[in-house]
Scaffold this active site. Sequence first.
Site, PDB file in Angstrom:
ATOM      1  N   ASP A 276       0.840  -1.188   0.000  1.00 41.87           N
ATOM      2  CA  ASP A 276       0.000   0.000   0.000  1.00 41.87           C
ATOM      3  C   ASP A 276       0.877   1.242   0.000  1.00 41.87           C
ATOM      4  OD1 ASP A 276      -2.329  -1.370  -0.117  1.00 41.87           O
ATOM      5  OD2 ASP A 276      -2.706  -1.337   2.054  1.00 41.87           O
ATOM      6  N   TYR A 422      -4.381  -9.591   3.279  1.00 44.23           N
ATOM      7  CA  TYR A 422      -4.594  -8.179   3.640  1.00 44.23           C
ATOM      8  C   TYR A 422      -4.140  -8.005   5.087  1.00 44.23           C
ATOM      9  CZ  TYR A 422      -7.436  -7.672  -0.592  1.00 44.23           C
ATOM     10  OH  TYR A 422      -7.885  -7.634  -1.892  1.00 44.23           O
TER      11      TYR A 422
END
Length: 476
Positions: A276, A422
């Site tokens: 990210d 995740y």
Amino acid sequence: MTSSVPLPLCSVCARQSAGEGGKESIRVAAEDASFECSLCFGILHPAFIDDVSKAAEAHLASCPYDATSFILALNLPTSQTLREQIIKKRFPSFDGILADIPFKVRNINAYLSKLQQASGLRPTLMSDLQLTITFENDDFLDSDTEFLRKAFPQDFRSGKKRRQNGDENGSGGEPELTKNRLQNMLGRINEKIASTFPVEKAPSRPCKFSFAFERDPVYIAGRYCKYSRALPQSPWSAEEDAPLIPGHSVSEKVTGPMAKLLGSTETRFVASGREDIDVRMLGEGRPFVVHLINCRNTQTLRPDRRVETLAALRDAINKSSVDVSVSELALLSREVAEQLSVGQEDKKKLYTAYCYSTLPIDTGVLKAATRTEPLEIIQKTPVRVMKRRALLDRPRSIYTLETMPIDEHHFLVRMETQAGTYIKEFVHGDFGRTRPSLADLIGCQKGEVDIVQLDVERVDLVWPPENTGKKDEKKK
Ligand SMILES: [Zn+2]
């Protein structure tokens, strides 16, 4: 079988193909109307070859390559290819010196030496630079298609369906006489079929021509580290909170200096996964490969200069930004580069998360969350990516998990996870959408525990930038 109307040929084809035996069946087109040649459409005529070579020279001068050789490919009009076969069947008396040599071979030979003179490049069969010349003539597109449709109706069956939806008369619409379709029919054109073809109709104007110089792509692999918590990997990252700033991405910072040095017209950045925008990539870095398309300058990547060039590239990239660094740059072959996107699921990643808890942490509970055996979890598509990802239940493995308290409200988690996990959702639980989560393991709720900062420490691979250096050495 002689035709009453003579076959129009240019002076070259009259000499090379028709010869003495064909003299009675042909008429020779004027020198300034060689395009009337029913066999070569004027493509073989020296004046036309001169025009094409001069245009190639100008084209190359405007965008030069540092190449020493080239491969030539000619794209001939389908109507010309068809006529070559028809004429062969129709005029068996032709006995010119090159009557039996396929037109394509005669053509290549005629162009090679002229193009060599014009370009200064050596024509070869093995070069990373290809010159494709496309010749076009559309005088006979409709009549040729109709002729072949009558001769070989079964070859056009799939095309008929399309036609019924469109124009019944066959004019307009997309041309159905493709090169492949013609190749399939050529061998079946016999004397009888050839005898009905209006071969004496001459083209009305010279062929149009166009060039495409294209160099084989260059592939450079390496690993990158990212030290910024505000830098996306690619300029197109669908990160809602990241404004798009030109040049502000890992991809652009890595590919920019490469494109500049090699003069590529286009680049593609392929990384093994991504982090990210607010996650740093540390340790040895994340593997990537850059595809550099149609490079003008590749001499600096010759085996004797390669090591030095790749080192200079690495330094240029590392100096140009404090946010990104690269290492282990290596040149890859096309075969290796194309395998690189395979095997994503087998990779492991090691993360360090700096976490915060609103409630004071019980160090005993935190310690008890440690795992040395794989922990199987199920992740529903996270709330934050729901808009752009399919809703799925994804099973994932957390291979190892270590915790370390820092103070009453802060702790570190180190975890080795399956690629595609995740991480943020694993830590806070995403409103119960990831089960079990670290929050579950230490008895917290979403909002009570969350990641403050996340770093990727290591990316394990199945794909091989580190192997390719060895392969290269073996080749030497
Ligand atoms: Zn000709």
